[in-house]
Design a protein around this motif. Structure first.
Motif, PDB file in Angstrom:
ATOM      1  N   THR A   1      -3.138  -6.414  -2.769  1.00  0.00           N
ATOM      2  CA  THR A   1      -2.978  -5.591  -1.729  1.00  0.00           C
ATOM      3  C   THR A   1      -3.653  -6.180  -0.307  1.00  0.00           C
ATOM      4  N   GLY A   2      -3.243  -6.230   0.801  1.00  0.00           N
ATOM      5  CA  GLY A   2      -3.929  -6.688   1.900  1.00  0.00           C
ATOM      6  C   GLY A   2      -4.868  -5.799   2.518  1.00  0.00           C
ATOM      7  N   ASP A   3      -4.792  -4.378   2.150  1.00  0.00           N
ATOM      8  CA  ASP A   3      -5.580  -3.223   2.669  1.00  0.00           C
ATOM      9  C   ASP A   3      -6.574  -3.053   1.839  1.00  0.00           C
ATOM     10  N   PRO A   4      -7.964  -3.221   2.664  1.00  0.00           N
ATOM     11  CA  PRO A   4      -9.237  -3.300   1.791  1.00  0.00           C
ATOM     12  C   PRO A   4      -9.337  -1.765   1.252  1.00  0.00           C
ATOM     13  N   ASP A   5      -8.847  -0.789   1.677  1.00  0.00           N
ATOM     14  CA  ASP A   5      -9.099   0.599   1.224  1.00  0.00           C
ATOM     15  C   ASP A   5      -8.133   1.085   0.442  1.00  0.00           C
ATOM     16  N   THR A   6      -7.201   0.252  -0.151  1.00  0.00           N
ATOM     17  CA  THR A   6      -6.085   0.599  -1.177  1.00  0.00           C
ATOM     18  C   THR A   6      -6.518   0.369  -2.505  1.00  0.00           C
ATOM     19  N   ALA A   7      -6.528   1.272  -3.286  1.00  0.00           N
ATOM     20  CA  ALA A   7      -7.057   1.134  -4.675  1.00  0.00           C
ATOM     21  C   ALA A   7      -5.941   0.533  -5.678  1.00  0.00           C
ATOM     22  N   HIS A   8      -6.318  -0.274  -6.578  1.00  0.00           N
ATOM     23  CA  HIS A   8      -5.633  -0.707  -7.593  1.00  0.00           C
ATOM     24  C   HIS A   8      -5.495   0.431  -8.659  1.00  0.00           C
TER      25      HIS A   8
ATOM     26  N   GLY B   1      -8.377  -5.320  -2.127  1.00  0.00           N
ATOM     27  CA  GLY B   1      -8.270  -3.678  -2.309  1.00  0.00           C
ATOM     28  C   GLY B   1      -9.649  -3.304  -3.029  1.00  0.00           C
ATOM     29  N   VAL B   2      -9.628  -2.184  -3.885  1.00  0.00           N
ATOM     30  CA  VAL B   2     -10.660  -1.390  -4.204  1.00  0.00           C
ATOM     31  C   VAL B   2     -10.394  -0.942  -5.850  1.00  0.00           C
ATOM     32  N   LEU B   3     -11.327  -0.971  -6.762  1.00  0.00           N
ATOM     33  CA  LEU B   3     -11.241  -0.226  -7.971  1.00  0.00           C
ATOM     34  C   LEU B   3     -12.121   0.739  -7.815  1.00  0.00           C
ATOM     35  N   HIS B   4     -11.445   2.077  -8.079  1.00  0.00           N
ATOM     36  CA  HIS B   4     -12.362   3.167  -7.893  1.00  0.00           C
ATOM     37  C   HIS B   4     -12.258   4.032  -9.174  1.00  0.00           C
ATOM     38  N   LEU B   5     -13.397   3.722 -10.094  1.00  0.00           N
ATOM     39  CA  LEU B   5     -13.205   4.386 -11.402  1.00  0.00           C
ATOM     40  C   LEU B   5     -14.559   5.387 -11.308  1.00  0.00           C
ATOM     41  N   ALA B   6     -14.521   6.593 -10.735  1.00  0.00           N
ATOM     42  CA  ALA B   6     -15.717   7.544 -10.862  1.00  0.00           C
ATOM     43  C   ALA B   6     -16.028   8.043 -12.297  1.00  0.00           C
ATOM     44  N   PRO B   7     -17.433   7.450 -12.668  1.00  0.00           N
ATOM     45  CA  PRO B   7     -17.932   7.783 -13.777  1.00  0.00           C
ATOM     46  C   PRO B   7     -17.619   9.328 -14.351  1.00  0.00           C
ATOM     47  N   PRO B   8     -17.786  10.212 -13.512  1.00  0.00           N
ATOM     48  CA  PRO B   8     -17.547  11.748 -14.070  1.00  0.00           C
ATOM     49  C   PRO B   8     -16.094  12.057 -14.511  1.00  0.00           C
ATOM     50  N   ALA B   9     -15.013  11.259 -14.065  1.00  0.00           N
ATOM     51  CA  ALA B   9     -13.690  11.228 -14.413  1.00  0.00           C
ATOM     52  C   ALA B   9     -13.464  10.450 -15.595  1.00  0.00           C
ATOM     53  N   LEU B  10     -14.544   9.826 -16.118  1.00  0.00           N
ATOM     54  CA  LEU B  10     -13.860   8.978 -17.246  1.00  0.00           C
ATOM     55  C   LEU B  10     -14.534   9.522 -18.706  1.00  0.00           C
ATOM     56  N   ALA B  11     -13.758   9.961 -19.436  1.00  0.00           N
ATOM     57  CA  ALA B  11     -14.248  10.020 -20.727  1.00  0.00           C
ATOM     58  C   ALA B  11     -14.415   8.996 -21.751  1.00  0.00           C
ATOM     59  N   SER B  12     -13.904   7.853 -21.442  1.00  0.00           N
ATOM     60  CA  SER B  12     -13.944   6.500 -21.726  1.00  0.00           C
ATOM     61  C   SER B  12     -13.301   5.561 -20.931  1.00  0.00           C
ATOM     62  N   ALA B  13     -14.091   4.389 -20.922  1.00  0.00           N
ATOM     63  CA  ALA B  13     -13.327   3.370 -20.028  1.00  0.00           C
ATOM     64  C   ALA B  13     -13.524   1.868 -20.578  1.00  0.00           C
TER      65      ALA B  13
ATOM     66  N   THR C   1       0.996  -1.228  -0.004  1.00  0.00           N
ATOM     67  CA  THR C   1      -0.171  -0.219   0.002  1.00  0.00           C
ATOM     68  C   THR C   1       0.888   1.333  -0.008  1.00  0.00           C
ATOM     69  N   ASN C   2       0.313   2.383  -0.029  1.00  0.00           N
ATOM     70  CA  ASN C   2       1.001   3.683   0.258  1.00  0.00           C
ATOM     71  C   ASN C   2       0.134   4.578   0.882  1.00  0.00           C
ATOM     72  N   THR C   3       0.705   5.891   1.272  1.00  0.00           N
ATOM     73  CA  THR C   3      -0.084   6.950   1.914  1.00  0.00           C
ATOM     74  C   THR C   3      -1.240   7.507   0.918  1.00  0.00           C
ATOM     75  N   ALA C   4      -1.346   7.401  -0.507  1.00  0.00           N
ATOM     76  CA  ALA C   4      -2.561   7.600  -1.099  1.00  0.00           C
ATOM     77  C   ALA C   4      -3.428   6.660  -1.290  1.00  0.00           C
ATOM     78  N   ALA C   5      -2.958   5.633  -0.812  1.00  0.00           N
ATOM     79  CA  ALA C   5      -4.149   4.394  -0.721  1.00  0.00           C
ATOM     80  C   ALA C   5      -4.529   3.974  -2.287  1.00  0.00           C
ATOM     81  N   ALA C   6      -3.632   4.308  -3.239  1.00  0.00           N
ATOM     82  CA  ALA C   6      -3.854   3.898  -4.768  1.00  0.00           C
ATOM     83  C   ALA C   6      -2.465   3.658  -5.421  1.00  0.00           C
ATOM     84  N   PHE C   7      -2.145   2.491  -5.989  1.00  0.00           N
ATOM     85  CA  PHE C   7      -1.201   2.047  -6.931  1.00  0.00           C
ATOM     86  C   PHE C   7      -1.203   3.119  -8.102  1.00  0.00           C
ATOM     87  N   LEU C   8      -2.280   3.494  -8.711  1.00  0.00           N
ATOM     88  CA  LEU C   8      -2.274   4.068  -9.731  1.00  0.00           C
ATOM     89  C   LEU C   8      -3.504   5.266  -9.677  1.00  0.00           C
ATOM     90  N   GLY C   9      -2.891   6.614  -9.582  1.00  0.00           N
ATOM     91  CA  GLY C   9      -3.951   7.609  -9.796  1.00  0.00           C
ATOM     92  C   GLY C   9      -3.630   8.820 -10.082  1.00  0.00           C
TER      93      GLY C   9
END
Length: 724
Positions: free
Chosen positions: A655-662, A682-694, A628-636
């Motif tokens: 990740t073993g941290d349930p709040d850390t996002a891939h 962990g988590v996948l957090h892909l907020a729709p408003p932030a995605l022009a395409s997915a 994990t890391n302090t931002a709780a996200a590997f890619l962001g």
């Protein structure tokens, strides 16, 4: 009749016996044997008997002989200068017609000072200073030294005792060796030097610049790595001549910024308007640039060996240093060990083909005065070899300024905390230099804009130091097995910095590493491979000015915490291993327009796009994230105006941290694609408003919570995954 049966001349046995006894007593037997050729005629015309040389105990006794009773050509054997056996042994011949002035060694006048008649020392080109009566540093030996320097029949000056010199001796002599045989040269009370004159050495060898000059504005470009140069009239040049050639300063550059300043030999007259020189030019010269040629008569083959040097004085006037060369060819120095030398121990300018070996310097008077406190400096030099040298507490061990095709091998500088970096170049367009197996601080092409801050094709191998900087206009730098170890008394960060202009590093180690960029001349990529770094938190790995691609291959970063890839140029990481402090590391901050991560392992770290510009992040090849890391996200990404494109394939993220996002995308505009990836925990957090395409498909999600994901539609596809 055979030789063994030939009868001896009357009294021959007694003469020989008495002579041998005297020679044994005086130590002259070997000298007489060596001089047999001058006391006899050839074997086939041998006289009935030889002339027995005169024998004296001292030079004073020889000079006391009455010249009225001497026959022209008489030989004398002298057992010593002051006392028999004091090392001043010599053989002399009486020249009844000579009027050469007495000099106390090679020319001896009888004490009655007749207008004609002199004893001339016989030698085969080698003269011992003890024959002048110098057996210790009690009295200056300057007169004797000048005598031998000015004697063209002398090619070797042997010094077998400690010596005192109080004058600065400038000579144009060639084909001469001074061998001190490890004795000490003292300079107490030496005459003052002139202002800012590193060529005011005790032994200053200088060639002779002539009045013949040729100035010519280049009618065509002189390409890099050519030895053919245009001239206005090749008839002014001859093969074998030496010329000092330099180009006019760079327009708009520093006052000493020139790409070409070398002493070169004319090797061929190509045609009426072109000559070939013994040098492959290292920098292109544009049409219109003016060259100035000046013919010189260089000093040749003038060498100094095996000296212990005790410097005197504390400033540029009272200080002393042993050797300097200017306009010199094939002039070597070996075995000089100096203490307290003010200017460089071995100072060279306009020199070609030389070796400096097994020399050292300790504790010069100053390491702060510019140009002082060096072991050796080379300015406008070619084809030099510096090897097996050491320094302690000096400014520089070796300085190569405006020099090319030189090698520095197995040289080591210590005590450099407050002094200066042992290895340096000025940045006056040095090129093709090799440093191999050395130790000590290194600073390349960093003396300031006055000289251009430029260098090309510098190679450093197997080097150890606590600080290494090469971040000016250095093109095609190559570092192999360079080790930078942090030292608390100098650079606690153990810094290694390079210029992203064709730099290539292999197998290097440092604590702090940084890539800068101040030039873009190279055609080769900047690649850092198989290196290991342990940078401090928040360190800038790629600095703001970097626009060139930077490629890290199989590198290791330990303790990575908040490292910054600030430059806009592409950054590529292939099979790297990056580890952050467990649970407490900040991810990389990425300003690169294009980040490509191919394979490798990233533990307790991650990457955050700064979005200060449009960016793309490409992650593939089995790249692994875990922890994990302090931002709780590997890619962001950060909140910024740029559009970020994410392309993930074959990524393994755990990740073993349930709040850390891939992956966490909640801000700005993003284009996201993930295929064939494996996410665990962990988590996948892909907020729709932030995605022009997915596009999120063909992935395996094991115990992974989907905190946010867009619904399938015209710009999104998130089905076709395996959830476990």
């Amino acid at each position: 009749m055979t030789d063994s049966a030939r009868p001896a001349s009357p009294g021959a046995d007694s003469v020989r016996s008495g002579r041998r006894a005297l020679l044994r007593a005086s130590g002259l037997a070997g000298l007489v044997a060596a001089g047999t050729a001058v006391t006899t005629t050839t074997a086939h015309a041998a006289p009935a008997r030889t002339t027995t040389p005169l024998q004296t105990s001292t030079v004073a006794e020889l000079r006391a002989l009455d010249p009225k009773h001497l026959t022209d050509g008489t030989l004398a054997l002298v057992a010593g200068h002051t006392t028999p056996g004091d090392g001043g042994t010599l053989t002399a011949r009486w020249n009844a017609h000579s009027t050469t002035p007495h000099n106390g060694g090679t020319v001896l006048t009888p004490t009655t000072t007749p207008p004609k008649g002199r004893w001339h020392q016989l030698h085969q080109g080698t003269v011992d200073l003890r024959t002048f009566g110098h057996h210790d540093p009690t009295h200056p030996a300057d007169h004797a030294l000048d005598t031998l320097l000015n004697d063209p029949t002398v090619h070797t000056i042997d010094i077998h005792t400690d010596l005192l010199l109080t004058r600065r001796h400038t000579t144009t002599r060639s084909h001469l060796t001074l061998d001190f045989h490890h004795h000490t040269l003292h300079t107490t009370g030496i005459e003052p030097n002139t202002h800012d004159n590193p060529f005011g050495a005790v032994l200053a060898f200088t060639g002779t610049p002539t009045d013949t000059t040729v100035r010519y504005a280049l009618p065509e470009t002189v390409i890099e790595l050519t030895d053919a140069f245009p001239v206005p009239d090749a008839g002014k040049f001859e093969v074998g001549q030496w010329w000092a050639v330099q180009v006019a300063p760079v327009e708009g550059g520093g006052r000493d910024e020139r790409e070409l300043q070398k002493m070169v030999e004319i090797t061929e007259i190509i045609d009426a308007r072109h000559v070939r020189i013994g040098y492959l030019n290292g920098w292109e010269l544009a049409a219109g640039r003016e060259l100035t040629w000046r013919r010189v008569e260089p000093v040749r083959d003038a060498c100094v060996r095996n000296m212990v040097f005790e410097g005197a004085g504390t400033d540029e006037y009272t200080g002393s240093h042993p050797v300097s060369y200017e306009y010199a060819v094939d002039c070597d120095v070996s075995g000089i060990h100096a203490t307290g030398a003010f200017w460089p121990v071995i100072m060279r300018r306009w020199c070609t083909r030389f070796r400096t070996e097994q020399c050292s310097l300790k504790n010069p008077p100053t390491v702060d005065y510019g140009g002082a406190g060096y072991l050796t400096q080379q300015i406008y030099c070619l084809y030099g070899h510096i090897e097996d040298c050491t320094t302690s507490n000096v400014r520089h061990l070796n300085d190569l300024t405006a020099s090319a095709y030189c090698t520095v091998v197995n040289c080591h500088g210590d005590g450099d905390d407050a002094g200066g970096n042992p290895f340096t170049t000025h940045g006056q367009y040095e090129h093709d230099l090799l440093f191999d197996g050395n130790s000590g601080l290194m600073d390349i092409a960093n003396s300031g804009a006055q000289w251009g801050m430029s260098a090309k094709r510098i190679t450093v191998r197997r080097h150890v130091c606590s600080w290494f900087t090469a971040n000016t206009r250095i093109t095609d730098l190559t570092l192999e097995d360079v080790t930078v170890i942090a030292r608390p008394t100098f650079d606690r960060e153990g810094t290694l910095t390079v210029n992203a202009d064709g730099a290539q590093l292999r197998g290097c180690t440092a604590k702090t590493f940084a890539v800068a960029q101040r030039s873009a001349r190279s055609r080769r990529p900047t690649v850092i491979s198989d290196c290991s770094f342990a940078p401090p938190a928040g360190g800038v790995l790629v600095q703001t000015p970097v626009t060139a691609p930077v490629h890290f291959v199989r590198c290791t970063f330990d303790g990575a915490d908040g490292l910054i890839l600030r430059g806009s140029g592409p950054v590529r990481l292939t099979d790297c291993t990056v580890t952050g402090p467990a649970g407490g590391a900040r991810p990389f901050s990425v300003g690169a327009a294009d980040l490509r991560i191919e394979g490798g392992s990233y533990r307790d770290t991650g990457f955050e796009a700064s979005a200060v510009r449009d960016q793309s992040v490409f992650v593939t090849g089995g790249t692994r994230f875990d922890g994990t890391n302090t931002a709780a996200a590997f890619l962001g990404r950060a909140t910024g105006p740029g559009t970020v494109t994410w392309d993930l394939s074959a990524v393994v993220s755990t990740t073993g941290d349930p709040d850390t996002a891939h992956v966490r995308l909640t801000d700005g505009v993003n284009h996201y694609s993930a295929t064939g990836c494996r996410f665990t925990g962990g988590v996948l957090h892909l907020a729709p408003p932030a995605l022009a395409s997915a596009l999120h498909t063909g992935c395996v999600e094991r115990s992974t919570r989907r905190a946010a994901l867009p619904e399938d539609g015209a710009t999104a596809l998130t089905s076709g995954n395996l959830a476990l």
